[in-house]
Enzyme design. Structure first.
Site, PDB file in Angstrom:
ATOM      1  N   HIS A 156       0.850  -1.182   0.000  1.00 22.86           N
ATOM      2  CA  HIS A 156       0.000   0.000   0.000  1.00 22.86           C
ATOM      3  C   HIS A 156       0.887   1.234   0.000  1.00 22.86           C
ATOM      4  CE1 HIS A 156      -2.578   3.177   1.620  1.00 22.86           C
ATOM      5  NE2 HIS A 156      -3.617   2.461   1.199  1.00 22.86           N
ATOM      6  N   ASP A 210       0.963   4.126   1.468  1.00 25.11           N
ATOM      7  CA  ASP A 210       1.354   4.645   2.779  1.00 25.11           C
ATOM      8  C   ASP A 210       2.311   3.701   3.490  1.00 25.11           C
ATOM      9  OD1 ASP A 210      -0.281   6.876   2.436  1.00 25.11           O
ATOM     10  OD2 ASP A 210      -2.006   5.898   3.351  1.00 25.11           O
ATOM     11  N   LYS A 211       2.122   2.407   3.296  1.00 21.29           N
ATOM     12  CA  LYS A 211       3.000   1.435   3.952  1.00 21.29           C
ATOM     13  C   LYS A 211       4.380   1.380   3.293  1.00 21.29           C
ATOM     14  CE  LYS A 211       1.079   0.637   7.361  1.00 21.29           C
ATOM     15  NZ  LYS A 211       1.815   0.943   8.580  1.00 21.29           N
ATOM     16  N   GLU A 261      10.431  11.225   7.403  1.00 18.37           N
ATOM     17  CA  GLU A 261       9.135  11.187   6.723  1.00 18.37           C
ATOM     18  C   GLU A 261       9.361  10.889   5.243  1.00 18.37           C
ATOM     19  OE1 GLU A 261       6.521  11.578   8.564  1.00 18.37           O
ATOM     20  OE2 GLU A 261       7.337  12.537  10.359  1.00 18.37           O
ATOM     21  N   GLU A 276      14.570  15.033  10.193  1.00 18.75           N
ATOM     22  CA  GLU A 276      15.726  15.446  10.977  1.00 18.75           C
ATOM     23  C   GLU A 276      16.477  14.237  11.521  1.00 18.75           C
ATOM     24  OE1 GLU A 276      12.596  17.826  10.405  1.00 18.75           O
ATOM     25  OE2 GLU A 276      12.416  16.535  12.182  1.00 18.75           O
ATOM     26  N   LYS A 294      -5.723  -4.430   0.287  1.00 16.68           N
ATOM     27  CA  LYS A 294      -6.422  -4.022   1.502  1.00 16.68           C
ATOM     28  C   LYS A 294      -7.389  -5.138   1.901  1.00 16.68           C
ATOM     29  CE  LYS A 294      -7.544   0.396   1.880  1.00 16.68           C
ATOM     30  NZ  LYS A 294      -8.173   1.731   1.627  1.00 16.68           N
ATOM     31  N   PHE A 305      -7.907  -4.065 -10.935  1.00 18.28           N
ATOM     32  CA  PHE A 305      -6.997  -3.371 -10.020  1.00 18.28           C
ATOM     33  C   PHE A 305      -5.564  -3.743 -10.420  1.00 18.28           C
ATOM     34  CE2 PHE A 305      -5.833  -2.956  -5.182  1.00 18.28           C
ATOM     35  CZ  PHE A 305      -4.994  -1.893  -5.462  1.00 18.28           C
ATOM     36  N   ASP A 359      -1.880   5.786  -6.323  1.00 14.73           N
ATOM     37  CA  ASP A 359      -2.309   6.694  -5.258  1.00 14.73           C
ATOM     38  C   ASP A 359      -1.072   7.089  -4.461  1.00 14.73           C
ATOM     39  OD1 ASP A 359      -3.885   8.160  -3.542  1.00 14.73           O
ATOM     40  OD2 ASP A 359      -4.723   6.433  -2.486  1.00 14.73           O
ATOM     41  N   ALA A 360      -0.923   8.361  -4.163  1.00 14.13           N
ATOM     42  CA  ALA A 360       0.255   8.825  -3.431  1.00 14.13           C
ATOM     43  C   ALA A 360       0.283   8.246  -2.021  1.00 14.13           C
ATOM     44  CB  ALA A 360       0.272  10.353  -3.371  1.00 14.13           C
ATOM     45  N   ARG A 411       0.097   7.671   7.864  1.00  9.63           N
ATOM     46  CA  ARG A 411      -1.335   7.850   7.584  1.00  9.63           C
ATOM     47  C   ARG A 411      -2.172   6.622   7.924  1.00  9.63           C
ATOM     48  NH1 ARG A 411      -2.210  11.160   1.994  1.00  9.63           N
ATOM     49  NH2 ARG A 411      -1.397   9.235   1.081  1.00  9.63           N
ATOM     50  N   LYS A 412      -1.569   5.594   8.489  1.00 12.77           N
ATOM     51  CA  LYS A 412      -2.322   4.374   8.815  1.00 12.77           C
ATOM     52  C   LYS A 412      -2.193   4.040  10.300  1.00 12.77           C
ATOM     53  CE  LYS A 412      -4.219   3.442   4.885  1.00 12.77           C
ATOM     54  NZ  LYS A 412      -4.233   4.868   4.506  1.00 12.77           N
ATOM     55  N   LYS A 468      10.328   7.287  13.594  1.00 17.91           N
ATOM     56  CA  LYS A 468      10.655   7.985  14.836  1.00 17.91           C
ATOM     57  C   LYS A 468      11.507   7.109  15.739  1.00 17.91           C
ATOM     58  CE  LYS A 468       6.345  10.639  14.781  1.00 17.91           C
ATOM     59  NZ  LYS A 468       5.050  10.876  15.454  1.00 17.91           N
ATOM     60  N   LYS A 519      11.131   9.474  21.004  1.00 16.94           N
ATOM     61  CA  LYS A 519       9.825  10.051  20.698  1.00 16.94           C
ATOM     62  C   LYS A 519       8.750   9.198  21.375  1.00 16.94           C
ATOM     63  CE  LYS A 519      12.290  12.120  17.335  1.00 16.94           C
ATOM     64  NZ  LYS A 519      13.762  12.019  17.289  1.00 16.94           N
ATOM     65  N   ASP A 521       5.649   9.283  21.194  1.00 18.66           N
ATOM     66  CA  ASP A 521       4.598   8.811  20.295  1.00 18.66           C
ATOM     67  C   ASP A 521       4.774   7.319  20.025  1.00 18.66           C
ATOM     68  OD1 ASP A 521       3.152  11.105  19.900  1.00 18.66           O
ATOM     69  OD2 ASP A 521       4.159  11.677  18.058  1.00 18.66           O
TER      70      ASP A 521
END
Length: 393
Positions: free
Chosen positions: A17, A19-20, A45, A58, A173, A238, A246-247, A252-253, A273, A277, A279
């Site tokens: 995917h 994003d992955k 990122e 960074e 998906k 598909f 798709d960008a 985002r997941k 990260k 961090k 998060d």
């Protein structure tokens, strides 16, 4: 008491995917720096689109003179990730896509809030809230819908990459709607599977014939019934997939990465990260605590929330919720968590041994519900704190 009879749905996405793909590259960059310097600071990122990958963020190293040398390796890392995922499309190919590296040195103002010193403990890398969750749905103490949505895609990736199913593509998906009865998962009411494939002559029925045996192999016996509705490639063809279709973007997941919507989320993504961090590291610690609470028998279901302020070492708060399933009061669980684990960023990193290059493998199929590995990967999935927590209440 929470509802006992209901249908709950979760989705997963494959390693291909868009994003992955970006999460994978960001975590591979992180692993490369941690392999060279365990205390490296990284916030990477990635953005991907047709024939292009852009990496920014960074990096902080103790030896700043080495930074340029390390940054020179980034393009090769990105290409290796794309190749392993399996992209060799005309408009997204591991060897021909353009890779732009915009990583640079970490802000000194962020570093001064995080770095420890002789008179100051290492502070959290940011403010925020993090949640961990565990439930008795599965042996891994994960919510069943997200767990099995992951397992379906992981199995399809295996047979794609070993050549058993060569017409499957990397982008896919899954989505499972699972019926609960008396609080236990009993039946799949709806299953959705969309997967990239090689030929535009392949129909939805053709794809179902390929994927259905593997889906049946993964799901527990009896969960697929005559009443289960199947939606396999419901839009039809598909063939164009991945970042060409798709960008993609790192982070985002976050619901796919965690509990599939079955538990709260503080909003922070994980990939790219380093473990200063919170998060990332505190979300792992919260999962570790929640899983050990459930493994200890103190509750059948548990959420743990932690909160932090940038530059401050100790958590500002800890909150436990057992949804009416607890054998002890939540306040006792909170106190036990404080007593049994140092929840400062440094304490979490040392307890779970997070300063290792163990993150690329987390980028697809979930950060939780995975087996702890010999090199320290998925250390937050251990249940070695259960006895200590139980004794502390």
């Amino acid at each position: 008491m929470p509802r006992q009879d209901y249908i709950f749905t979760s989705e997963s996405v494959s390693e291909g995917h868009p994003d992955k793909v970006c999460d994978r590259i960001s975590d591979a960059v992180l692993d490369a720096f941690l392999a060279e310097e365990p205390e490296a600071r990284v916030a990477a990122e990635t953005f991907a689109t047709t024939n292009r990958v852009v990496i920014g963020g960074e990096v902080g190293l103790s030896d700043k003179a080495k930074l340029d040398d390390y940054l020179g390796r980034i393009e090769g890392i990105a290409r290796d990730c794309i190749r392993d995922i399996g992209y060799e499309q005309d408009k997204f190919h591991w060897n021909t896509c353009e890779v732009t590296n915009l990583l640079h040195a970490q802000s000194a103002h962020i570093a001064q809030g995080v770095d420890g010193s002789e008179d100051k403990d290492e502070g959290a890398g940011d403010q925020g809230i993090m949640f961990g969750y565990a439930v008795e749905d599965t042996p891994e103490l994960m919510p069943a819908p997200i767990h099995y949505a992951h397992q379906i895609l992981k199995r399809l990736a295996e047979v794609r990459k070993d050549g058993t199913e060569p017409t499957l593509g990397p982008d896919a998906k899954s989505q499972i709607s699972l019926r609960y009865e008396k609080g236990k998962p009993v039946e799949v009411s709806q299953i959705v599977l969309s997967t990239q494939h090689a030929h535009d002559t392949q129909t939805s029925d053709d794809i179902r014939a390929i994927v259905e045996p593997y889906i049946r192999e993964v799901l527990p016996d009896g969960w697929l019934t005559d009443a289960t509705e199947w939606w396999v490639n419901p839009t039809g063809v598909f063939v164009i997939g991945g970042p060409d279709g798709d960008a993609g973007l790192t982070g985002r997941k976050i619901i796919v990465d965690t509990y599939g919507g079955a538990a709260p989320h503080g909003g922070g993504a994980f990939s790219g990260k380093d473990p200063t961090k919170v998060d990332r590291s505190a979300a792992y610690a919260a999962r570790y605590l929640a899983k050990n609470v459930v493994a200890s028998g103190m509750a059948k279901r548990c959420t743990i929330q932690l909160s932090y302020a940038i530059g401050v070492a100790k958590p500002l708060s800890i909150y436990a919720d057992t949804y009416g399933t607890g054998e002890v009061h939540e306040e006792q669980i909170e106190k036990a968590c404080y007593a049994c684990m140092d929840l400062t960023p440094r304490g979490i990193r040392e307890h779970l041994q997070l300063n290792r290059p163990i993150y690329q493998r987390t980028a697809a199929y979930g950060h939780f519900g995975r087996a702890p590995e010999a090199d320290g990967g998925f250390s937050w999935e251990r249940t070695d704190l259960a006895d200590a927590l139980k004794k502390a209440v």
